[in-house]
Design a protein around this motif. Structure first.
Motif, PDB file in Angstrom:
ATOM      1  N   HIS A 146      47.416  52.687  41.632  1.00  0.00           N
ATOM      2  CA  HIS A 146      46.434  52.945  42.676  1.00  0.00           C
ATOM      3  C   HIS A 146      45.053  52.983  41.928  1.00  0.00           C
ATOM      4  CE1 HIS A 146      49.047  52.916  46.175  1.00  0.00           C
ATOM      5  NE2 HIS A 146      49.487  53.864  45.628  1.00  0.00           N
ATOM      6  N   PHE A 147      44.991  53.448  40.730  1.00  0.00           N
ATOM      7  CA  PHE A 147      43.716  53.389  39.861  1.00  0.00           C
ATOM      8  C   PHE A 147      43.139  52.101  39.936  1.00  0.00           C
ATOM      9  CE2 PHE A 147      41.684  53.629  35.743  1.00  0.00           C
ATOM     10  CZ  PHE A 147      40.462  54.278  35.872  1.00  0.00           C
ATOM     11  N   LEU A 148      43.962  51.105  39.739  1.00  0.00           N
ATOM     12  CA  LEU A 148      43.428  49.868  39.740  1.00  0.00           C
ATOM     13  C   LEU A 148      42.426  49.446  41.044  1.00  0.00           C
ATOM     14  CD1 LEU A 148      46.306  47.867  38.465  1.00  0.00           C
ATOM     15  CD2 LEU A 148      44.477  48.906  36.970  1.00  0.00           C
ATOM     16  N   GLU A 149      42.518  50.113  42.025  1.00  0.00           N
ATOM     17  CA  GLU A 149      41.633  50.158  43.288  1.00  0.00           C
ATOM     18  C   GLU A 149      40.100  50.293  42.519  1.00  0.00           C
ATOM     19  OE1 GLU A 149      42.965  52.474  46.234  1.00  0.00           O
ATOM     20  OE2 GLU A 149      44.860  51.687  46.296  1.00  0.00           O
ATOM     21  N   LEU A 150      40.078  50.754  41.600  1.00  0.00           N
ATOM     22  CA  LEU A 150      38.479  50.782  41.172  1.00  0.00           C
ATOM     23  C   LEU A 150      38.033  49.608  41.159  1.00  0.00           C
ATOM     24  CD1 LEU A 150      36.412  52.944  39.933  1.00  0.00           C
ATOM     25  CD2 LEU A 150      37.526  52.719  37.933  1.00  0.00           C
ATOM     26  N   PHE A 151      38.743  48.621  40.818  1.00  0.00           N
ATOM     27  CA  PHE A 151      38.252  47.166  40.279  1.00  0.00           C
ATOM     28  C   PHE A 151      38.291  46.291  41.507  1.00  0.00           C
ATOM     29  CE2 PHE A 151      40.494  49.007  36.524  1.00  0.00           C
ATOM     30  CZ  PHE A 151      39.536  49.290  35.953  1.00  0.00           C
ATOM     31  N   TRP A 152      38.818  46.841  42.567  1.00  0.00           N
ATOM     32  CA  TRP A 152      39.056  45.884  43.660  1.00  0.00           C
ATOM     33  C   TRP A 152      38.113  46.373  44.866  1.00  0.00           C
ATOM     34  CZ3 TRP A 152      40.971  41.325  44.155  1.00  0.00           C
ATOM     35  CH2 TRP A 152      41.265  40.787  45.418  1.00  0.00           C
ATOM     36  N   VAL A 153      36.952  45.497  44.988  1.00  0.00           N
ATOM     37  CA  VAL A 153      36.072  46.021  46.092  1.00  0.00           C
ATOM     38  C   VAL A 153      36.361  45.381  47.359  1.00  0.00           C
ATOM     39  CG1 VAL A 153      33.463  45.895  46.316  1.00  0.00           C
ATOM     40  CG2 VAL A 153      34.315  45.414  44.188  1.00  0.00           C
ATOM     41  N   SER A 154      37.010  46.497  48.040  1.00  0.00           N
ATOM     42  CA  SER A 154      37.705  46.147  49.462  1.00  0.00           C
ATOM     43  C   SER A 154      36.510  45.734  50.304  1.00  0.00           C
ATOM     44  CB  SER A 154      38.445  47.230  49.834  1.00  0.00           C
ATOM     45  OG  SER A 154      37.911  48.469  49.812  1.00  0.00           O
ATOM     46  N   SER A 155      35.194  46.311  50.034  1.00  0.00           N
ATOM     47  CA  SER A 155      34.364  46.155  51.210  1.00  0.00           C
ATOM     48  C   SER A 155      33.460  44.951  51.157  1.00  0.00           C
ATOM     49  CB  SER A 155      33.190  47.219  51.077  1.00  0.00           C
ATOM     50  OG  SER A 155      32.540  47.132  49.804  1.00  0.00           O
ATOM     51  N   ALA A 156      33.936  44.211  49.973  1.00  0.00           N
ATOM     52  CA  ALA A 156      33.256  42.927  50.016  1.00  0.00           C
ATOM     53  C   ALA A 156      34.064  41.527  50.612  1.00  0.00           C
ATOM     54  CB  ALA A 156      33.148  42.482  48.309  1.00  0.00           C
ATOM     55  N   PRO A 157      33.579  40.469  50.993  1.00  0.00           N
ATOM     56  CA  PRO A 157      34.281  39.470  51.538  1.00  0.00           C
ATOM     57  C   PRO A 157      35.585  38.998  50.573  1.00  0.00           C
ATOM     58  CG  PRO A 157      31.967  38.939  51.364  1.00  0.00           C
ATOM     59  CD  PRO A 157      32.195  40.396  50.589  1.00  0.00           C
ATOM     60  N   LEU A 158      36.464  38.638  51.327  1.00  0.00           N
ATOM     61  CA  LEU A 158      37.791  38.256  50.541  1.00  0.00           C
ATOM     62  C   LEU A 158      37.650  37.235  49.330  1.00  0.00           C
ATOM     63  CD1 LEU A 158      40.827  38.986  50.354  1.00  0.00           C
ATOM     64  CD2 LEU A 158      41.257  37.274  51.924  1.00  0.00           C
ATOM     65  N   ALA A 159      36.875  36.506  49.684  1.00  0.00           N
ATOM     66  CA  ALA A 159      36.972  35.226  48.709  1.00  0.00           C
ATOM     67  C   ALA A 159      35.907  35.749  47.559  1.00  0.00           C
ATOM     68  CB  ALA A 159      35.928  34.183  49.233  1.00  0.00           C
ATOM     69  N   LEU A 160      35.291  36.679  47.527  1.00  0.00           N
ATOM     70  CA  LEU A 160      34.329  37.254  46.460  1.00  0.00           C
ATOM     71  C   LEU A 160      35.127  38.417  45.776  1.00  0.00           C
ATOM     72  CD1 LEU A 160      30.973  37.479  48.101  1.00  0.00           C
ATOM     73  CD2 LEU A 160      31.828  35.779  46.288  1.00  0.00           C
ATOM     74  N   ARG A 161      36.232  38.953  46.339  1.00  0.00           N
ATOM     75  CA  ARG A 161      36.754  40.171  45.606  1.00  0.00           C
ATOM     76  C   ARG A 161      37.514  39.662  44.167  1.00  0.00           C
ATOM     77  NH1 ARG A 161      39.870  42.595  50.844  1.00  0.00           N
ATOM     78  NH2 ARG A 161      37.998  42.907  52.087  1.00  0.00           N
ATOM     79  N   PRO A 162      38.079  38.585  44.106  1.00  0.00           N
ATOM     80  CA  PRO A 162      38.546  38.402  42.674  1.00  0.00           C
ATOM     81  C   PRO A 162      37.536  38.205  41.688  1.00  0.00           C
ATOM     82  CG  PRO A 162      39.665  37.005  44.297  1.00  0.00           C
ATOM     83  CD  PRO A 162      38.451  37.597  45.079  1.00  0.00           C
ATOM     84  N   VAL A 163      36.469  37.790  42.076  1.00  0.00           N
ATOM     85  CA  VAL A 163      35.215  37.250  41.227  1.00  0.00           C
ATOM     86  C   VAL A 163      34.686  38.771  40.818  1.00  0.00           C
ATOM     87  CG1 VAL A 163      32.921  36.270  40.794  1.00  0.00           C
ATOM     88  CG2 VAL A 163      34.753  35.157  41.990  1.00  0.00           C
ATOM     89  N   LEU A 164      34.462  39.680  41.879  1.00  0.00           N
ATOM     90  CA  LEU A 164      33.863  40.930  41.444  1.00  0.00           C
ATOM     91  C   LEU A 164      34.973  41.640  40.840  1.00  0.00           C
ATOM     92  CD1 LEU A 164      32.522  41.667  45.195  1.00  0.00           C
ATOM     93  CD2 LEU A 164      31.276  40.935  42.957  1.00  0.00           C
ATOM     94  N   ALA A 165      36.050  41.525  40.764  1.00  0.00           N
ATOM     95  CA  ALA A 165      37.204  42.355  40.200  1.00  0.00           C
ATOM     96  C   ALA A 165      37.095  41.961  38.679  1.00  0.00           C
ATOM     97  CB  ALA A 165      38.630  42.061  40.704  1.00  0.00           C
ATOM     98  N   VAL A 166      36.964  40.879  38.501  1.00  0.00           N
ATOM     99  CA  VAL A 166      36.711  40.457  37.132  1.00  0.00           C
ATOM    100  C   VAL A 166      35.482  41.012  36.425  1.00  0.00           C
ATOM    101  CG1 VAL A 166      36.399  38.569  35.360  1.00  0.00           C
ATOM    102  CG2 VAL A 166      38.031  38.173  37.098  1.00  0.00           C
ATOM    103  N   ILE A 167      34.311  41.110  37.218  1.00  0.00           N
ATOM    104  CA  ILE A 167      33.254  41.914  36.823  1.00  0.00           C
ATOM    105  C   ILE A 167      33.240  43.236  36.560  1.00  0.00           C
ATOM    106  CG2 ILE A 167      30.709  42.190  37.615  1.00  0.00           C
ATOM    107  CD1 ILE A 167      30.530  39.634  38.761  1.00  0.00           C
ATOM    108  N   GLU A 168      34.179  43.999  37.533  1.00  0.00           N
ATOM    109  CA  GLU A 168      34.229  45.460  37.520  1.00  0.00           C
ATOM    110  C   GLU A 168      35.208  45.566  36.120  1.00  0.00           C
ATOM    111  OE1 GLU A 168      33.393  47.894  38.964  1.00  0.00           O
ATOM    112  OE2 GLU A 168      32.048  46.773  40.559  1.00  0.00           O
ATOM    113  N   VAL A 169      36.193  44.953  35.934  1.00  0.00           N
ATOM    114  CA  VAL A 169      36.878  45.276  34.781  1.00  0.00           C
ATOM    115  C   VAL A 169      36.141  44.930  33.355  1.00  0.00           C
ATOM    116  CG1 VAL A 169      38.970  44.239  33.284  1.00  0.00           C
ATOM    117  CG2 VAL A 169      39.173  44.491  35.909  1.00  0.00           C
ATOM    118  N   ILE A 170      35.581  43.934  33.382  1.00  0.00           N
ATOM    119  CA  ILE A 170      34.588  43.626  32.128  1.00  0.00           C
ATOM    120  C   ILE A 170      33.527  44.911  32.034  1.00  0.00           C
ATOM    121  CG2 ILE A 170      32.679  42.183  30.933  1.00  0.00           C
ATOM    122  CD1 ILE A 170      33.879  40.006  32.283  1.00  0.00           C
ATOM    123  N   SER A 171      32.805  45.366  33.198  1.00  0.00           N
ATOM    124  CA  SER A 171      32.021  46.287  32.883  1.00  0.00           C
ATOM    125  C   SER A 171      32.590  47.743  32.539  1.00  0.00           C
ATOM    126  CB  SER A 171      31.243  46.478  34.308  1.00  0.00           C
ATOM    127  OG  SER A 171      31.945  46.802  35.347  1.00  0.00           O
TER     128      SER A 171
END
Length: 248
Positions: A146-171
């Motif tokens: 569940h720690f990986l939820e840090l990288f999954w922006v659940s409040s964002a639109p579903l289509a943008l979540r994978p892109v934001l997840a990649v950005i979060e992982v890189i950051s």
């Protein structure tokens, strides 16, 4: 050498950051006692002297040393509690140690002819990687997958979540880089500028202005020494908060 002397003032502001054997010689091996190791040891001794020896009596009416130690303790404790919450207080000793070591390393580096250990990536990267590994381990031990939820922006639109997840992982992965470079860059830049002004002080025409500039820069470096220790510590608290509460 004569040609260099005739060509004008030779200023080498980066020479002060060269790692050298403390007891002479030119070669540095893994077992060599260098200026870095000596000044790191002095920083540790200063922390022990302040926090252990300075508070051993625990007087009701504190001495100046005890007052400084209590002030530092309260300052960092409140920072940890405010940023990470009550769950993060158990990690206070580690964060307090980081703050005091960096603070004393920065202040000792302001002594003439000393060596600033926090001006070297070899030192700051180890500190930053220790924080990165520690908070990551805490996150997985406390929350598991569940720690990986840090990288999954659940409040964002579903289509943008994978892109934001990649950005979060890189950051997240570049945290140790930014954490260490910020400290090195600020400390090294200030010391280099002071060295440049000190070189210009040899010119009689601008010597008074150089002395004024050195004084102003030195005063600013005293402030920077504290601010950079504070910034490194509060970022550690922020990273720890993300590990303890990995929810957006």
């Amino acid at each position: 050498m004569a040609a260099e002397a005739e060509s004008g003032i030779q200023i080498h502001p980066m020479d002060q950051f060269i790692v050298r054997p403390f007891f002479g010689g030119t070669e540095v091996h893994w077992y060599t006692i260098t200026n870095v190791t000596v000044w790191m040891a002095l920083a540790i001794c200063c922390v022990v002297a302040l926090m252990v020896l300075g508070t051993r009596r625990r007087a009701i009416v504190p001495s100046r040393t005890q007052s400084v130690a209590e002030l530092a303790y309260g300052f960092v404790y409140k920072m940890v509690e405010d940023v990470t919450g009550h769950d993060g207080v158990k990690y206070f000793p580690y964060i307090m140690t980081l703050f005091m070591f960096i603070l004393f390393s920065n202040f000792l580096g302001l002594i003439p002819k000393s060596f600033t250990t926090t001006s070297h990536m070899a030192v700051t990267v180890v500190l930053a990687m220790a924080v990165f590994i520690t908070v990551t381990a805490i996150g997985f031990m406390k929350h598991g997958k569940h720690f990986l939820e840090l990288f999954w922006v659940s409040s964002a639109p579903l289509a943008l979540r994978p892109v934001l997840a990649v950005i979060e992982v890189i950051s997240y992965l570049v945290r140790p880089v930014s954490h260490s470079i910020r400290l090195v860059g600020n400390v090294m830049a200030g010391h280099a500028v002071i060295k440049v002004f000190a070189g210009f002080a040899a010119v009689a025409l601008i010597s008074p202005l150089s002395v004024v500039a050195i004084t102003a820069m030195y005063a600013m470096e005293v402030l920077v020494a504290f601010i950079q220790a504070y910034v490194f510590t509060i970022l550690t608290c922020v990273y720890l908060r993300d590990a303890l509460h990995p929810h957006h």
